[in-house]
Enzyme design. Structure first.
Site, PDB file in Angstrom:
ATOM      1  CG  ASP A 137      -8.568  10.519  -0.932  1.00  0.00           C
ATOM      2  OD1 ASP A 137      -9.013  10.167   0.052  1.00  0.00           O
ATOM      3  OD2 ASP A 137      -7.395  10.825  -0.805  1.00  0.00           O
ATOM      4  CG  ASP A 190       6.112   7.851  -4.480  1.00  0.00           C
ATOM      5  OD1 ASP A 190       7.113   8.663  -4.435  1.00  0.00           O
ATOM      6  OD2 ASP A 190       5.401   7.588  -5.322  1.00  0.00           O
TER       7      ASP A 190
END
Ligand SMILES: *[C@@H]1O[C@H](CO)[C@@H](O)[C@H](O)[C@H]1NC(C)=O
Ligand SMILES: *[C@@H]1O[C@H](CO)[C@@H](O)[C@H](O)[C@H]1NC(C)=O
Length: 522
Positions: free
Chosen positions: A134, A437
């Site tokens: 990223d 998550d």
């Protein structure tokens, strides 16, 4: 035919229940005391009310938490039975590693993780490792090139001596020199190669520059000629090792696992959704490269400490009786860098040993974002249906030229791809919540699936824990902040090495403020 896994009651249940009863009696006594000692109206009454409210709330909370502690279970996978039944006729596996920034997550550490994953005891032509960067950094890409070359020596070495753990950093730090002279020779050779590679990577990171000869030798580096920054660049997908290509072999002539570098497109005007965004881009990119039915994801600082973890996880998915209900298999987070007597509680004993195992009784643990094996289909939104049969042989078999595949993959990693789609909502990891998550795992449960918690005696994934009080405080600050406001301030990057990241954030914000101030002054 025997089952591929067994479920047992965890030990110490009776002792825990006894303990819980004493706590419950304690709570009742406290409430009794409050009820019988009501102060007369005045200042004392307000304090009494406040205390009562707090005690009622904590008592209620404690009762609720007992659901996840009352009857923990333990799973045992039988990988010998799996081997006897399936041999090497096993499904393909895609492994996703996410990294964010070469400064706070040193590439040499990330590469040790990548090597440990490539070295799984699993047919290499069925293994595909994807690194999402990223930071979009040429340094990480360079480190991955070095890793691809070193893997040609490391994988045969692991196989020949059947070593554990298979992260070279951890292995050379822990292992003793072998006694056998031939083994010692090879050991020293591989160790020197590894050290030289690490030094090259570290000096590149330090200087911020990649060696020139590297750049001219590999076309992949030209992606960085356009002068993009970590927050503003085009999508980059590079297949460094193509496992389907018979030419990609190690020094013993064995096929290597596929290795892919991905940096999804970043533009300042588009929100990137942090780690969930990176994971979703990886799901799509992998769907045109390997499309394995099993997806495993792990944080970049957690190396594999057990080369049989994939086979163990498959014991759950391939079990004849229960397998069709299982959406994901979660492993705990373990740390190797514990302080003496574990004074900061970094080993997460209660979560790892009790709570996740306790939730397994009620349909399965949460997804905790690392060390987890998923079915691709459920991650992409499929609901449970008892008649559905997974095609474990699926995967990409056609052989397209590599540049065509890369171009197609890039088009799936753009900023605008997800606009007006269900990505981040019904498909993939969910957006809009710092604990993406956990809610993704809950959504999978809501669609009818179950999950399994596997905590083998030998840790499957091992990471680095904070070792000082200030690092620990920063980490806990971030974890508790996870539940509020972080998205609003937009400072949250990803959760790897969180204490370092927090320090970086503070630094970054200070720098920003300074530059803003300068702008006004000009
Ligand atoms: C592990 O802990 C020791 C001190 O306990 C520290 O010196 C070392 O830097 C730590 N290792 C990593 C990788 O953080
Ligand atoms: C990692 O594996 C080794 C065996 O290779 C084992 O001795 C060690 O305890 C494991 N690490 C952790 C943190 O469990």
């Amino acid at each position: 035919m025997g089952r591929l896994f067994a479920t047992e009651k965890a030990g110490g249940r009776a002792l825990y229940k006894l303990h819980a009863v004493t706590v419950f009696v304690g709570i009742c006594l406290v409430l009794c005391y409050r009820a019988t000692h009501v102060p007369a109206a005045g200042a004392g009454r307000a304090a009494w009310l406040g205390m009562l409210a707090a005690e009622l709330w904590f008592g209620f909370y404690w009762v609720i938490t007992q659901s996840s502690r009352w009857c923990p279970i333990r799973r045992r996978a039988f990988k010998d039975r799996l081997a006897a039944r399936y041999g090497d006729r096993l499904p393909c596996v895609d492994i996703f590693v996410c990294t964010a920034d070469p400064q706070s997550e040193p590439p040499s550490l990330v590469m040790a993780t990548v090597l440990s994953l490539m070295a799984y005891n699993y047919p290499p032509e069925k293994l595909n490792v994807y690194l999402s960067d990223d930071g979009g950094s040429i340094l990480t890409f360079y480190a991955l090139w070095e890793t691809a070359a070193f893997a040609k020596h490391w994988l045969p070495f692991c196989r020949r001596y059947n070593i554990e753990p298979r992260s070279p950093a951890a292995y050379f730090a822990e292992s003793d020199r072998p006694n056998d002279p031939r083994a010692l020779e090879e050991w020293s050779f591989v160790k020197d190669l590894y050290q030289e590679m690490t030094e090259r990577i570290n000096s590149a990171v330090k200087s911020g520059k990649v060696p020139e000869e590297m750049k001219v030798n590999h076309k992949g580096f030209s992606e960085w000629n356009t002068g993009g920054t970590s927050k503003d660049h085009q999508p980059i997908v590079q297949i460094l090792i193509d496992g389907k290509d018979r030419g990609a072999v190690d020094i013993d002539g064995n096929v290597l696992p596929t290795l892919v570098y991905m940096a999804r497109e970043k533009r300042p005007q588009y929100h990137h959704n942090f780690k969930a965004g990176a994971m979703n881009a990886l799901i799509r990119v992998s769907s045109v490269i390997s499309k394995s039915p099993i997806i495993m994801n792990v944080d970049c600082d957690m190396y594999s400490n057990n080369s049989d973890s994939i086979r163990e996880a498959l014991c759950f998915f391939l079990d004849e009786e229960m397998g069709h209900k299982i959406a994901f298999v979660q492993y705990p987070q373990n740390y190797n860098n514990m302080t003496k007597n574990n004074i900061y509680g970094n080993s997460l004993n209660v979560i790892n040993q009790v709570e996740l195992a306790g939730m397994d009784t009620w349909g399965g643990p949460l997804y905790i974002g690392t060390g987890c094996f998923h079915r691709r289909e459920t991650l992409c939104g499929r609901s449970f249906n008892k008649d559905y049969k997974e095609d474990w042989d699926q995967g990409i078999k056609t052989q397209q030229p590599i540049d065509q595949t890369e171009e197609k993959a890039k088009s799936l990693a753009t900023c605008t791809y997800e606009h007006n789609t269900q990505w981040g909502n019904e498909i993939g990891l969910k957006y809009g919540c710092p604990v993406e998550d956990v809610i993704t795992g809950l959504a999978i449960h809501c669609r009818g699936w179950e999950s399994v918690y596997n905590n083998p005696p030998r840790a499957a994934f091992v990471g680095v824990a904070p070792t000082t009080i200030s690092q620990t405080i920063l980490q806990h600050k971030r974890w508790s902040e996870g539940a509020n406001g972080e998205l609003v301030t937009g400072i949250r990057n990803q959760r790897f090495l969180p204490w370092k990241e927090a320090a970086n954030d503070a630094h970054h914000k200070a720098t920003l403020k300074r530059s803003e101030a300068l702008k006004y002054l000009q």
